[in-house]
Each structure stands twice: as C-alpha cells, then as structure tokens.
Write a protein that holds these residues in place. Structure first.
Motif, PDB file in Angstrom:
ATOM      1  N   ARG A   1       2.074   9.746  -8.297  1.00 22.71           N
ATOM      2  CA  ARG A   1       2.835   9.859  -9.539  1.00 22.71           C
ATOM      3  C   ARG A   1       1.924   9.872 -10.775  1.00 22.71           C
ATOM      4  N   TRP A   2       0.896   9.034 -10.736  1.00 22.88           N
ATOM      5  CA  TRP A   2       0.017   8.927 -11.898  1.00 22.88           C
ATOM      6  C   TRP A   2      -1.177   9.895 -11.831  1.00 22.88           C
ATOM      7  N   GLY A   3      -1.360  10.551 -10.678  1.00 22.49           N
ATOM      8  CA  GLY A   3      -2.494  11.462 -10.524  1.00 22.49           C
ATOM      9  C   GLY A   3      -3.818  10.722 -10.576  1.00 22.49           C
ATOM     10  N   VAL A   4      -3.881   9.558  -9.953  1.00 27.19           N
ATOM     11  CA  VAL A   4      -5.141   8.775  -9.929  1.00 27.19           C
ATOM     12  C   VAL A   4      -5.445   8.436  -8.464  1.00 27.19           C
ATOM     13  N   THR A   5      -6.649   7.900  -8.216  1.00 32.87           N
ATOM     14  CA  THR A   5      -6.988   7.531  -6.834  1.00 32.87           C
ATOM     15  C   THR A   5      -6.150   6.319  -6.420  1.00 32.87           C
ATOM     16  N   ARG A   6      -6.105   6.093  -5.105  1.00 32.82           N
ATOM     17  CA  ARG A   6      -5.367   4.927  -4.602  1.00 32.82           C
ATOM     18  C   ARG A   6      -5.959   3.642  -5.173  1.00 32.82           C
ATOM     19  N   ALA A   7      -7.312   3.622  -5.242  1.00 31.06           N
ATOM     20  CA  ALA A   7      -7.979   2.418  -5.741  1.00 31.06           C
ATOM     21  C   ALA A   7      -7.583   2.168  -7.202  1.00 31.06           C
ATOM     22  N   ASP A   8      -7.534   3.247  -7.984  1.00 30.60           N
ATOM     23  CA  ASP A   8      -7.149   3.085  -9.400  1.00 30.60           C
ATOM     24  C   ASP A   8      -5.698   2.641  -9.526  1.00 30.60           C
ATOM     25  N   ALA A   9      -4.843   3.216  -8.674  1.00 29.89           N
ATOM     26  CA  ALA A   9      -3.430   2.796  -8.703  1.00 29.89           C
ATOM     27  C   ALA A   9      -3.344   1.304  -8.386  1.00 29.89           C
ATOM     28  N   GLY A  10      -4.140   0.855  -7.414  1.00 31.64           N
ATOM     29  CA  GLY A  10      -4.157  -0.568  -7.050  1.00 31.64           C
ATOM     30  C   GLY A  10      -4.617  -1.422  -8.216  1.00 31.64           C
ATOM     31  N   ARG A  11      -5.655  -0.944  -8.919  1.00 30.77           N
ATOM     32  CA  ARG A  11      -6.153  -1.724 -10.069  1.00 30.77           C
ATOM     33  C   ARG A  11      -5.087  -1.818 -11.158  1.00 30.77           C
ATOM     34  N   ARG A  12      -4.377  -0.715 -11.351  1.00 34.74           N
ATOM     35  CA  ARG A  12      -3.318  -0.761 -12.388  1.00 34.74           C
ATOM     36  C   ARG A  12      -2.166  -1.662 -11.979  1.00 34.74           C
ATOM     37  N   LEU A  13      -1.928  -1.683 -10.665  1.00 35.75           N
ATOM     38  CA  LEU A  13      -0.873  -2.591 -10.178  1.00 35.75           C
ATOM     39  C   LEU A  13      -1.233  -4.050 -10.441  1.00 35.75           C
ATOM     40  N   ALA A  14      -2.519  -4.344 -10.309  1.00 41.01           N
ATOM     41  CA  ALA A  14      -2.969  -5.735 -10.455  1.00 41.01           C
ATOM     42  C   ALA A  14      -3.048  -6.160 -11.930  1.00 41.01           C
ATOM     43  N   GLN A  15      -2.820  -5.240 -12.810  1.00 42.32           N
ATOM     44  CA  GLN A  15      -2.931  -5.497 -14.264  1.00 42.32           C
ATOM     45  C   GLN A  15      -1.588  -6.021 -14.812  1.00 42.32           C
ATOM     46  N   TYR A  16      -1.575  -6.481 -16.052  1.00 43.65           N
ATOM     47  CA  TYR A  16      -0.298  -6.684 -16.741  1.00 43.65           C
ATOM     48  C   TYR A  16       0.462  -5.364 -16.694  1.00 43.65           C
ATOM     49  N   GLY A  17       1.770  -5.429 -16.878  1.00 43.17           N
ATOM     50  CA  GLY A  17       2.518  -4.177 -16.760  1.00 43.17           C
ATOM     51  C   GLY A  17       3.622  -4.047 -17.785  1.00 43.17           C
ATOM     52  N   ARG A  18       4.379  -2.988 -17.629  1.00 44.54           N
ATOM     53  CA  ARG A  18       5.497  -2.709 -18.539  1.00 44.54           C
ATOM     54  C   ARG A  18       6.501  -3.865 -18.469  1.00 44.54           C
TER      55      ARG A  18
ATOM     56  N   PRO B   1       0.808  -1.235   0.000  1.00 36.25           N
ATOM     57  CA  PRO B   1       0.000   0.000   0.000  1.00 36.25           C
ATOM     58  C   PRO B   1       0.836   1.279   0.000  1.00 36.25           C
ATOM     59  N   LEU B   2       2.010   1.225   0.597  1.00 36.39           N
ATOM     60  CA  LEU B   2       2.876   2.411   0.598  1.00 36.39           C
ATOM     61  C   LEU B   2       3.267   2.765  -0.842  1.00 36.39           C
ATOM     62  N   TYR B   3       3.655   1.736  -1.596  1.00 39.03           N
ATOM     63  CA  TYR B   3       4.040   1.984  -2.988  1.00 39.03           C
ATOM     64  C   TYR B   3       2.817   2.396  -3.823  1.00 39.03           C
ATOM     65  N   GLN B   4       1.682   1.790  -3.458  1.00 41.31           N
ATOM     66  CA  GLN B   4       0.437   2.122  -4.173  1.00 41.31           C
ATOM     67  C   GLN B   4       0.125   3.623  -4.021  1.00 41.31           C
ATOM     68  N   ARG B   5       0.304   4.141  -2.799  1.00 41.50           N
ATOM     69  CA  ARG B   5       0.072   5.576  -2.560  1.00 41.50           C
ATOM     70  C   ARG B   5       1.026   6.418  -3.401  1.00 41.50           C
ATOM     71  N   GLU B   6       2.271   5.976  -3.462  1.00 43.04           N
ATOM     72  CA  GLU B   6       3.281   6.694  -4.261  1.00 43.04           C
ATOM     73  C   GLU B   6       2.853   6.720  -5.732  1.00 43.04           C
ATOM     74  N   LEU B   7       2.332   5.588  -6.204  1.00 42.45           N
ATOM     75  CA  LEU B   7       1.898   5.526  -7.608  1.00 42.45           C
ATOM     76  C   LEU B   7       0.699   6.432  -7.850  1.00 42.45           C
ATOM     77  N   SER B   8      -0.218   6.479  -6.876  1.00 44.18           N
ATOM     78  CA  SER B   8      -1.418   7.294  -7.095  1.00 44.18           C
ATOM     79  C   SER B   8      -1.003   8.762  -7.242  1.00 44.18           C
TER      80      SER B   8
END
Ligand SMILES: Cc1ncc(COP(=O)(O)O)c(C=O)c1O
Length: 441
Positions: free
Chosen positions: A73-90, A64-71
């Motif tokens: 960085r990406w300018g999205v909600t924490r929940a959205d950052a979490g959803r993107r984390l759970a997706q395929y990635g770069r 969750p700490l990294y998730q907050r950092e991503l939210s």
C-alpha cells in the motif's frame, strides 16, 4: 508531615460525583479480591472470554501479513513498513477501512474508515465519547439500571452525571421521553443514552426491533445520541438476529461502539467508535465529533498501538474481512456452556422454589437470576468461603441500589465440566440462606 519539597496533594479517593459512584468503583476491587482469596472456588462472576480460543501463535503470524499489505500500500520495503508500524501512528487508527468492512459484513454497520476512531478497547472509545458529549456541567448521560460497570465507572471518574432509566422494555421509550423532558425542565441536557441492545451486560437481555425503533424516534426527537455498545453481537446462539440500532437509524443519532476483546482477545486492547455520517442530518457536526474524539485521544493515549492494530488487521485480511468463521467454535462453546447452565439450574431448582427465577439469554455471556432474599457483598464472601462458588450480585451494576435480590451468572469463562458443580454449590448456598431466613421469621 510533609518531607518532600515537591509534595503534591493527591486526593485519597478518585474524584467521583456521588457516594454511589465511590462504591461502584470499589466493587471491582472487591470482586478481584474475592477471586484472589478463594482461588479454588468456581467463579461464575467473571465475564471474561474463554482462553481456549486464544490462538496466539497463529495470531502473531498476522502481524507480518499486515506488514506485507502495508508495504504494498505504501510502496516501501517490508522492513520499512515494519519500522513505520513500530513508530507512533495516526491518532484515529490505521486499520479503519478493514474494521469498516468487517463491521459491515458481520454487524450490518455501514461506515467509512474516516468515521471510525480506533481506541484502546471499547473502554477508551466510551470515555472519549462521554467526555466529548458531556462537556458542560449540566450535560448528563442516561442508562438503564442496572448497566455495564465500565460505563458507569468512567462517567463517575469524570464527574459525569448518569441518570438511570427504570422501565420494562414496553414502557422504555415513554420513560425515556418523560425523563428527558423532566431533565430539560431542570436545566439539564440529556446528551446520550447508553445501551447494550444485544445480550446486555449484566442482564443478557435483547431489545426487540419495536423497542429499538421507538427509542430511536425519541432520541431523534430530543436530539440525544444513542451510544450503542455491542461486544456480544456475534455470539447469538438461537433466534432471529435483530438489526443494530446503528443500522436502523436514519437520522444520525447512533454512535456505535465495537471491540475485539470478546471475538479475539482482550489483551489486544482494540475497539472503537463509529460516528454516523451526519449528526441529526448535520454532516459538519459529525465530522466535528470525529475530530474532537481524535483530539482528546491524542492527549489521552496519543494513538492506539499499531502493532496490536496490525494483528487485528492481519486477521481480518486472512479471514476475508469477517470474523464469523473464526468465532464459530467459540460460539458453539458458549452455547454449550449456556445450555449446561440452564439445565443445571432446572435440575437444581426443579420449578418448586418460590421466588427463584432465571432468564434464558439467546446469546452473550450472562444470565440473571432472582432470589427470594438479598444477595450482596456479604453473601458473595459467605458463598465463596462456605460453598466455594462465586456469583456476581446484580446490585453491583445498579445505579441506585436496585436488584438487591438478583445475581448475574457468567457462563463464558467457567470450564464446562465445572458448571453443574458450580450451580449445585450455589443451590446449597441458596437453600442455606432460605433456611436462615425462615428460622429468623
Ligand atoms: C458492555 C461491554 N462493553 C465493552 C466491553 C469490553 O470493553 P473493552 O473493549 O474495553 O475490553 C465489555 C466487556 O466486558 C462489556 O461487557
């Protein structure tokens, strides 16, 4: 008889390039079986990290700490950052900049995120590098004999020829030059030299600054890359630190391999490769290698688990980009285990046993011991069965069957309270073998 219409012929054995390759792949199974068959034996064979330091409850909070950092960085909600984390990635990774900062602080490895490919452990990075560098039939990789079985195994599996280097440190650079020139005359291309300069697995040895520089000179001359594997660099117990070959290199001839398997835990399966800014002065070639590693990875593992990367990312954020503080208790523990093993060996063998010698590693997880008789597969079984202790024959790591009289002793994952007993049991077995040898003469 074939009963299935879709039956496909599967080779019974892996397609390895040599007979030696087949037996190298078999030794890992053998050791796992021995450990399984003698569960109460003291294992000095396993080079795993000590489990006491796996702090899962705390580490899981890092996600969750990294998730907050991503939210942010990406300018999205924490929940959205979490959803993107759970997706395929770069493909080449998500936490590359944090890894670059950590490698710079902890290992003096200067790089940028875009020159890093994150993999499922160092093992995947190693496989990607070997496959990318050794594309033609006559491309070979060089390694010291003995060397890490993960490297020889992956080369064997892909039919990549490994050319062994035999030389003491002082003659290593000359031997490297001689072998690469000979390979050239034979129509082969030495594409890479695989090395573990810091606390080698299996020997525990460290390459001196002078030898590192000499090897870099030969590699630059011959346009051959060094694959520098450094899983144990943060586990130095004494002595002065030697700069990594990557840090010493000025010509773009070192690909640096890293892993969080030992500093954090193997289950996270995060490691990777750092490609230098240029390959022998050619920045385009370096970018092409990064791209090729990524291309291969995209069809091998698609991308490395973003959840696992988030765990590492969160820990790096909470540790201000360095693992030095976090590994300090582990380092103390391994140092203590090494010292316990060294003093148990001195007590047991008290200096009057001919042909028995061991080294004093300044760090890492292993030491090696020379014996006055052969110690192979049969001896491991006998030692486990009769004395309830399991050492690792050094010949298991050999490319050509050398080191028949040596063993590797790991002190990383054995309880401190078992070390003296393990060494005493090993001593009993060694005496028993010596007596049998004398009786046979
Ligand atoms: C030399 C060497 N490289 C790499 C690794 C770890 O690889 P991975 O990151 O795949 O766990 C080990 C672990 O035993 C090792 O000894």
């Amino acid at each position: 008889m074939r009963t299935d219409a879709h039956f496909i012929d599967v080779p019974e054995k892996p397609r390895v390039n040599t007979q030696a390759g087949t037996s190298r792949l078999a030794v890992m199974n053998f050791l796992n079986e021995v450990a399984g068959d003698f569960p109460h034996a003291i294992s000095l064979a396993s080079g795993r990290p000590a489990e006491d330091f796996f702090d899962l409850d705390r580490w899981l909070e890092a996600i969750p700490l990294y998730q907050r950092e991503l939210s942010t960085r990406w300018g999205v909600t924490r929940a959205d950052a979490g959803r993107r984390l759970a997706q395929y990635g770069r493909t080449n990774g998500l936490i590359n900049e944090l890894v670059a900062a950590q490698l710079k602080q902890d290992e003096g490895v200067q790089t940028r995120g875009e020159h890093i490919v994150i993999g499922a452990g160092c093992q995947e990075a190693l496989a990607l590098c070997l496959l990318s560098l050794c594309r033609e039939k006559n491309d070979v990789v060089l390694a010291r004999d003995p060397t890490y079985i993960g490297m020889t195994g992956v080369a064997d599996l892909h039919g990549i020829e490994i050319v062994p280097l035999y030389a003491h440190d002082d003659g290593l650079a000359d031997e490297l030059r001689t072998v690469t020139e000979r390979l050239g005359r034979e129509g082969k291309r030495a594409r890479a030299l695989y090395l573990i300069p810091e606390f080698d697995n299996p020997t525990g040895a460290v390459l001196s600054l002078r030898v590192r520089k000499e090897l870099l000179d030969v590699c630059a001359d011959q346009r051959m890359l060094v694959l520098e594997d450094n899983p144990y660099g943060l586990f130095r117990y004494e002595g002065e630190r030697v700069p990594t070959m990557y840090a010493l290199d000025h010509t773009g001839s070192v690909v640096y391999l890293f892993t969080y398997s030992k500093t954090l835990c193997p289950a996270v399966r995060i490691g990777g490769a750092v490609v230098p800014d240029t390959l022998f002065g050619d920045a385009i070639a370096a970018r092409a290698l990064v791209a090729e590693l990524g291309e291969r990875k995209s069809f091998l593992t698609v991308n490395t688990s973003q959840l696992n990367q988030a765990l590492i990312g969160g820990i790096l954020l909470s540790e201000n980009g360095t693992l030095n503080r976090l590994v300090s208790p582990q380092r103390d523990h391994y140092r203590k285990n090494r010292d316990l093993m060294l003093s148990a060996l001195s007590d047991e063998f008290a200096g009057n046993d001919e042909g028995i010698r061991w080294n004093r590693p300044e760090g890492g997880f292993f030491l090696t011991m020379d014996l006055p008789f052969r110690f192979g597969q049969e001896e491991v079984l006998q030692c486990a069965r009769e004395r309830h202790v399991i050492p690792m024959p050094l010949s298991f790591f050999s490319l050509s069957g050398i080191c028949q009289n040596s063993i590797r002793l790991a002190f990383s994952n054995v309880a401190s309270t078992h070390i003296a007993e393990g060494v005493a049991r090993l001593g009993q077995f060694i005496r028993q073998c010596e007596e049998a040898c004398h009786a046979a003469v």
